[in-house]
Each structure stands twice: as structure tokens, then as C-alpha cells.
Design a protein around this motif. Structure first.
Motif, PDB file in Angstrom:
ATOM      1  N   ASP A 375      -2.959   7.178   4.938  1.00  0.00           N
ATOM      2  CA  ASP A 375      -4.412   7.119   5.040  1.00  0.00           C
ATOM      3  C   ASP A 375      -4.882   5.697   4.799  1.00  0.00           C
ATOM      4  N   ARG A 376      -5.896   5.286   5.572  1.00  0.00           N
ATOM      5  CA  ARG A 376      -6.495   3.969   5.366  1.00  0.00           C
ATOM      6  C   ARG A 376      -7.445   4.018   4.175  1.00  0.00           C
ATOM      7  N   ILE A 377      -7.292   3.059   3.266  1.00  0.00           N
ATOM      8  CA  ILE A 377      -8.194   2.954   2.123  1.00  0.00           C
ATOM      9  C   ILE A 377      -8.689   1.515   2.027  1.00  0.00           C
ATOM     10  N   ASN A 378      -9.814   1.346   1.373  1.00  0.00           N
ATOM     11  CA  ASN A 378     -10.352  -0.002   1.140  1.00  0.00           C
ATOM     12  C   ASN A 378      -9.634  -0.622  -0.059  1.00  0.00           C
ATOM     13  N   ILE A 379      -9.273  -1.884   0.088  1.00  0.00           N
ATOM     14  CA  ILE A 379      -8.613  -2.615  -0.983  1.00  0.00           C
ATOM     15  C   ILE A 379      -9.285  -3.970  -1.151  1.00  0.00           C
ATOM     16  N   ALA A 380      -8.902  -4.673  -2.186  1.00  0.00           N
ATOM     17  CA  ALA A 380      -9.372  -6.058  -2.403  1.00  0.00           C
ATOM     18  C   ALA A 380      -8.135  -6.939  -2.570  1.00  0.00           C
ATOM     19  N   SER A 381      -8.081  -8.009  -1.793  1.00  0.00           N
ATOM     20  CA  SER A 381      -6.956  -8.941  -1.882  1.00  0.00           C
ATOM     21  C   SER A 381      -7.470 -10.302  -2.343  1.00  0.00           C
ATOM     22  N   GLY A 382      -6.575 -11.036  -2.974  1.00  0.00           N
ATOM     23  CA  GLY A 382      -6.956 -12.347  -3.490  1.00  0.00           C
ATOM     24  C   GLY A 382      -6.181 -13.458  -2.832  1.00  0.00           C
ATOM     25  N   ARG A 383      -5.505 -14.228  -3.649  1.00  0.00           N
ATOM     26  CA  ARG A 383      -4.808 -15.403  -3.148  1.00  0.00           C
ATOM     27  C   ARG A 383      -3.569 -15.017  -2.343  1.00  0.00           C
ATOM     28  N   ARG A 384      -3.160 -15.944  -1.487  1.00  0.00           N
ATOM     29  CA  ARG A 384      -2.003 -15.694  -0.630  1.00  0.00           C
ATOM     30  C   ARG A 384      -1.105 -16.913  -0.624  1.00  0.00           C
ATOM     31  N   ASN A 385       0.172 -16.660  -0.422  1.00  0.00           N
ATOM     32  CA  ASN A 385       1.104 -17.717  -0.067  1.00  0.00           C
ATOM     33  C   ASN A 385       1.918 -17.208   1.120  1.00  0.00           C
ATOM     34  N   PRO A 386       2.827 -17.954   1.667  1.00  0.00           N
ATOM     35  CA  PRO A 386       3.525 -17.498   2.876  1.00  0.00           C
ATOM     36  C   PRO A 386       4.310 -16.203   2.691  1.00  0.00           C
ATOM     37  N   GLU A 387       4.717 -15.879   1.447  1.00  0.00           N
ATOM     38  CA  GLU A 387       5.505 -14.671   1.225  1.00  0.00           C
ATOM     39  C   GLU A 387       4.703 -13.532   0.617  1.00  0.00           C
ATOM     40  N   GLN A 388       3.642 -13.834  -0.100  1.00  0.00           N
ATOM     41  CA  GLN A 388       2.961 -12.811  -0.876  1.00  0.00           C
ATOM     42  C   GLN A 388       1.452 -12.851  -0.672  1.00  0.00           C
ATOM     43  N   VAL A 389       0.835 -11.693  -0.955  1.00  0.00           N
ATOM     44  CA  VAL A 389      -0.612 -11.629  -1.066  1.00  0.00           C
ATOM     45  C   VAL A 389      -0.937 -10.904  -2.360  1.00  0.00           C
ATOM     46  N   GLU A 390      -1.889 -11.425  -3.097  1.00  0.00           N
ATOM     47  CA  GLU A 390      -2.283 -10.845  -4.382  1.00  0.00           C
ATOM     48  C   GLU A 390      -3.223  -9.672  -4.145  1.00  0.00           C
ATOM     49  N   ILE A 391      -2.913  -8.507  -4.756  1.00  0.00           N
ATOM     50  CA  ILE A 391      -3.756  -7.307  -4.654  1.00  0.00           C
ATOM     51  C   ILE A 391      -4.598  -7.221  -5.914  1.00  0.00           C
ATOM     52  N   THR A 392      -5.910  -7.267  -5.735  1.00  0.00           N
ATOM     53  CA  THR A 392      -6.818  -7.271  -6.891  1.00  0.00           C
ATOM     54  C   THR A 392      -7.594  -5.969  -7.050  1.00  0.00           C
ATOM     55  N   GLY A 393      -7.467  -5.034  -6.112  1.00  0.00           N
ATOM     56  CA  GLY A 393      -8.195  -3.784  -6.250  1.00  0.00           C
ATOM     57  C   GLY A 393      -7.818  -2.790  -5.167  1.00  0.00           C
ATOM     58  N   GLY A 394      -7.929  -1.479  -5.488  1.00  0.00           N
ATOM     59  CA  GLY A 394      -7.693  -0.423  -4.497  1.00  0.00           C
ATOM     60  C   GLY A 394      -6.278   0.109  -4.488  1.00  0.00           C
ATOM     61  N   LEU A 395      -5.295  -0.649  -4.954  1.00  0.00           N
ATOM     62  CA  LEU A 395      -3.904  -0.213  -4.979  1.00  0.00           C
ATOM     63  C   LEU A 395      -3.354  -0.310  -6.400  1.00  0.00           C
ATOM     64  N   HIS A 396      -2.289   0.432  -6.629  1.00  0.00           N
ATOM     65  CA  HIS A 396      -1.674   0.455  -7.938  1.00  0.00           C
ATOM     66  C   HIS A 396      -0.176   0.238  -7.800  1.00  0.00           C
ATOM     67  N   GLU A 397       0.434  -0.120  -8.903  1.00  0.00           N
ATOM     68  CA  GLU A 397       1.878  -0.325  -8.897  1.00  0.00           C
ATOM     69  C   GLU A 397       2.594   0.935  -8.434  1.00  0.00           C
ATOM     70  N   GLY A 398       3.521   0.783  -7.529  1.00  0.00           N
ATOM     71  CA  GLY A 398       4.278   1.910  -7.009  1.00  0.00           C
ATOM     72  C   GLY A 398       3.738   2.471  -5.713  1.00  0.00           C
ATOM     73  N   ASP A 399       2.489   2.144  -5.339  1.00  0.00           N
ATOM     74  CA  ASP A 399       1.954   2.619  -4.054  1.00  0.00           C
ATOM     75  C   ASP A 399       2.772   2.033  -2.916  1.00  0.00           C
ATOM     76  N   ARG A 400       3.011   2.887  -1.910  1.00  0.00           N
ATOM     77  CA  ARG A 400       3.751   2.413  -0.732  1.00  0.00           C
ATOM     78  C   ARG A 400       2.752   2.180   0.406  1.00  0.00           C
ATOM     79  N   VAL A 401       2.859   1.007   1.014  1.00  0.00           N
ATOM     80  CA  VAL A 401       1.860   0.564   1.989  1.00  0.00           C
ATOM     81  C   VAL A 401       2.556   0.138   3.274  1.00  0.00           C
ATOM     82  N   ILE A 402       1.947   0.468   4.404  1.00  0.00           N
ATOM     83  CA  ILE A 402       2.452   0.001   5.694  1.00  0.00           C
ATOM     84  C   ILE A 402       2.092  -1.472   5.839  1.00  0.00           C
TER      85      ILE A 402
END
Length: 418
Positions: A375-402
Motif C-alpha cells: 500500500d502507498r503511504i505518505n512519508i517524510a524524507s530528509g537528507r540524502r547521499n548517493p547510497e542512502q536517504v534519511e527517513i524522518t516520518g511515516g515509516l518505522h524500523e523493520g518496515d519493508r518498502v518497494i
């Protein structure tokens, strides 16, 4: 004759079962069929077509890798101050020059005639100014001479009076004769006083006139220097030290005043120009630290300037070397640079990938625990680098994301995974 047929309880049950059972089967089939057919906002996807990652806490290194181009630290444009025809080209494109070196010579006969005429006019005006100064000096000299003569006459009269006063005291001189000498002294004294007062007034006026004459002379000399410089401008000189580029003058070429004829780039002094995605416009600031990889050498850099204009989704930042770069750099050469945007810290992260392009980091498809839907949900993302994106809201540790591309899912909020 007719007779009433009495049905047994078993027959009655079987008859009702046939009657109502068909309706139940139909309803049950409809429900199963409804569940098997996806809704309008659901898309069926194959599990092999998607990539799934788990939200995990990890060290987040806040940096930005960019590809930068070598550019001269400073560039000075060379323009034609006066128009004319190119008579001689002295320098050549790519030459290393010193300040004042001759680049080319122009000819402009009309300008030369105008300069000659203007020089004659200014020379005449300077002559008139000199005549005014001479006249003023002559007037001052005349006044000084007259005052000197009057003072001498007064001195003689005073001596005559002294002599005759002694004769008068010895009764060899009459009162009438003595009075005439006193009158002479009084007259000469007043005459001297009048000349002194007049001289003081004339000196004040003369000082003001002399100042005006000096100012006029200075203005005329400046005009003469400008006129003479206009001829000097027909010889084009290098304004600074450096390497001459974009210089392609040809003999006989006509130039207008203000035409750009080339530029001089600082030699051996370089900067790096990086075009950066507009997403980072608010995060890349003057003074940020960076590092360039040039061969096997890692050189520290500093962000010296940030251009706020966005073109084709990118803005430009200029970075300067903290210490001299290695020899052999060439203008336009590409260099890998890492711009440090912040300190390393722990955060919830997901891999930086194609999913961000379609969602912009504002939504994500979270996979159900059974792995059969998302299911599509709204999230909040923060800073990024070439390998990672920071998740600041909407997701929790252990969530599996496409984390594969969402381009095919733009109109859907649910995915059925097979």
C-alpha cells in the motif's frame, strides 16, 4: 381418483437444499470472484519485477558527490576601448602574458584628426589661462610697487618734519613752515594706509581668482590627457597577467568601441565549477568543506560561491582549493568532488534509488507482512547521499518498502504481488 402425496421429512430437506443451495453457491462465487478481481486503484505486479528493502537504523554520512569542471580562478575580459581597424596582431590565442603586453594595434584616421583638433583647442585654452595668471601677477606686482613708493615718500616726509621740528624748537623755523611739513606727513600716512587696505582686499580676491585659474588649468590638462589616451587606446594591452583565450583577431578586421576581443584567465590558479541538483540548493552554502580526487591526490576544497539561479533543474557552485592544486590541470577537465553537508549520525535509512524519482521522497509502497500486497503511504524524507536517504516520518524500523521505480505505479495506491 386423486390422492394427496405426503412427502417425508428427508424429501422436504432435499427439496429446500436444492432450492436455496443454488442461491448460496451463486453468492459465494460472486464474493470469490470480487475478491479475485483487483479494484481500479490496484495493480498486479510480479515479485521478480520489484525490489524490496527494509527500513533500518544505520550511520548516515551526509555528503554529496558531484562532477566538477576545472575553471580559471579569475577571468578578465579584454574589450576595445576605441573602434578602428586591426592593423597588426601581436599576441596569439593561448599565449601567457604579462600585464601591459601588446595584443594588437588599431588604426582610426578620423580619431587621429579629432584628437589633433581637440589638442589644439585645449592648448589655446591653456594659453588663455596662463595669460590670466600673468595678468593677476602683474596687478599684484603693480600694487606692491605703488605701496613701496608711498611708504618711501612717507619716510622722507617724516625725516623732513623731524629736521624742521628741531629748527622750530630753536626758533629758526616759523609755525607756518612747520605746519606744511606736518600736513605732508599726514597726507603720506593716509595714502599708505589706503594702499595697504586696498592691497589686503585685492589679495583676497586674487587668491580666489588664482584658485579658479589653477582648477581650470588642471581640468584642461586632464582633458588633454584623456584626449591623448584615446589615441593610446588604439594599442590594445593585456590588463593583467595570465593566459590569453578566445582571442581571434585578424588584420583588417573592424572593431567598435566596447567589442569583446578575448579574455585573460589566471594562470596556475584554478577553481572547480559544479552543477548540482536543485534539491540541494538550500543545503550547499558558502564555507562548506569538500574534497577533490585528482589522480591519487585528495585535495581539500571550500565552497566559495553559490549561484541561486536554477537552470534545467540544476544550480552552480564554485569551489576553491585550500592549497595549490597539482600541475597539469587544464580548463574544462572533469574532477570528482565530495561536498560535506553535515556530520555523520545514526538515522532510519533506505537505499537511495529509482523509487525517489517517482515519489520525490513523499510517499512509498510498504509491503504487507505476508508479502502479497503493498500500500502507498505518505512519508517524510530528509537528507540524502548517493547510497542512502534519511527517513524522518511515516515509516518505522523493520518496515519493508518497494525501492524499485514507481514510474508504472503513479496512478495506483495498492499493489497485488504474485
Amino acid at each position: 381418483m386423486d390422492r394427496k402425496v405426503v412427502r417425508s421429512p428427508r424429501q422436504i430437506f432435499m427439496r429446500r437444499l436444492v432450492r436455496y443451495g443454488g442461491v448460496g453457491v451463486a453468492v459465494t462465487g460472486a464474493i470469490i470472484l470480487w475478491r479475485m478481481v483487483p479494484s481500479a486503484s490496484t495493480l498486479s505486479v510480479q515479485s521478480g519485477q520489484i525490489s524490496i528493502e527494509t527500513v533500518l537504523p544505520a550511520p548516515f554520512l551526509d555528503y554529496l558527490p558531484v562532477r566538477a569542471a576545472v575553471a580559471p580562478l579569475t577571468t578578465t575580459f579584454v574589450n576595445a576601448v576605441q573602434g578602428g581597424e586591426v592593423a597588426e596582431v601581436v599576441a596569439h590565442d593561448g599565449a601567457v602574458l604579462k600585464k601591459g603586453d601588446v595584443l594588437a594595434r588599431l588604426t582610426n584616421p578620423q580619431l587621429q584628426l579629432d584628437v589633433t583638433s581637440r589638442e589644439a583647442q585645449i592648448a589655446s585654452q591653456l594659453g588663455a589661462v596662463s595669460a590670466q595668471r600673468l595678468s593677476l601677477q602683474q596687478t599684484r606686482t603693480g600694487e606692491d610697487t605703488a605701496l613701496g613708493e608711498a611708504r618711501y615718500a612717507l619716510l622722507k616726509a617724516q625725516r623732513e618734519l623731524q629736521i624742521h621740528q628741531q629748527l622750530h624748537d630753536q626758533e629758526f623755523e616759523s609755525d607756518a613752515n612747520l605746519r606744511s611739513f606736518r600736513d605732508e606727513v599726514e597726507y603720506d600716512s593716509k595714502h599708505v594706509h589706503q594702499l595697504e587696505e586696498a592691497r589686503e582686499r585685492d589679495l583676497a580676491v586674487a587668491a580666489h581668482q588664482s584658485e579658479e585659474i589653477d582648477q581650470e588649468a588642471a581640468r584642461l590638462r586632464n582633458n588633454l590627457a584623456v584626449v591623448e589616451a584615446s589615441l593610446d587606446a588604439l594599442v590594445l594591452h593585456a590588463p593583467v597577467d595570465g593566459r590569453l583565450t578566445n582571442f581571434d583577431l585578424q588584420p583588417g578586421q573592424s572593431l567598435k568601441a566596447g567589442d569583446k576581443i578575448g579574455q585573460i584567465d589566471s594562470e596556475g590558479k584554478y577553481r572547480l565549477d559544479a552543477d548540482i541538483d536543485e534539491f540541494y540548493l538550500g543545503r550547499v552554502a558558502i564555507g562548506e568543506r569538500a574534497q577533490a580526487d585528482i589522480g591519487d591526490v585528495k585535495l581539500p576544497l571550500t565552497v566559495a560561491r553559490v549561484h541561486p539561479q536554477v537552470t534545467n533543474g540544476q544550480f552552480r557552485a564554485e569551489l576553491t582549493f585550500d592549497k595549490p592544486p597539482p600541475e597539469g590541470l587544464r580548463r574544462g577537465e572533469s574532477v570528482d568532488v565530495r561536498i560535506t553537508l553535515g556530520e555523520t549520525h545514526k538515522a532510519l535509512v533506505l537505499p537511495n534509488g529509482a523509487w525517489l524519482e517517482g515519489s520525490g521522497g513523499s510517499s512509498a509502497f510498504i509491503v504487507a507482512p505476508n508479502g502479497k500486497s503493498a500500500d502507498r503511504i505518505n512519508i517524510a524524507s530528509g537528507r540524502r547521499n548517493p547510497e542512502q536517504v534519511e527517513i524522518t516520518g511515516g515509516l518505522h524500523e523493520g518496515d519493508r518498502v518497494i525501492v524499485s521505480s514507481y514510474n508504472s505505479y503513479k496512478k495506483f495506491n495498492h499493489l497485488a504481488i504474485h
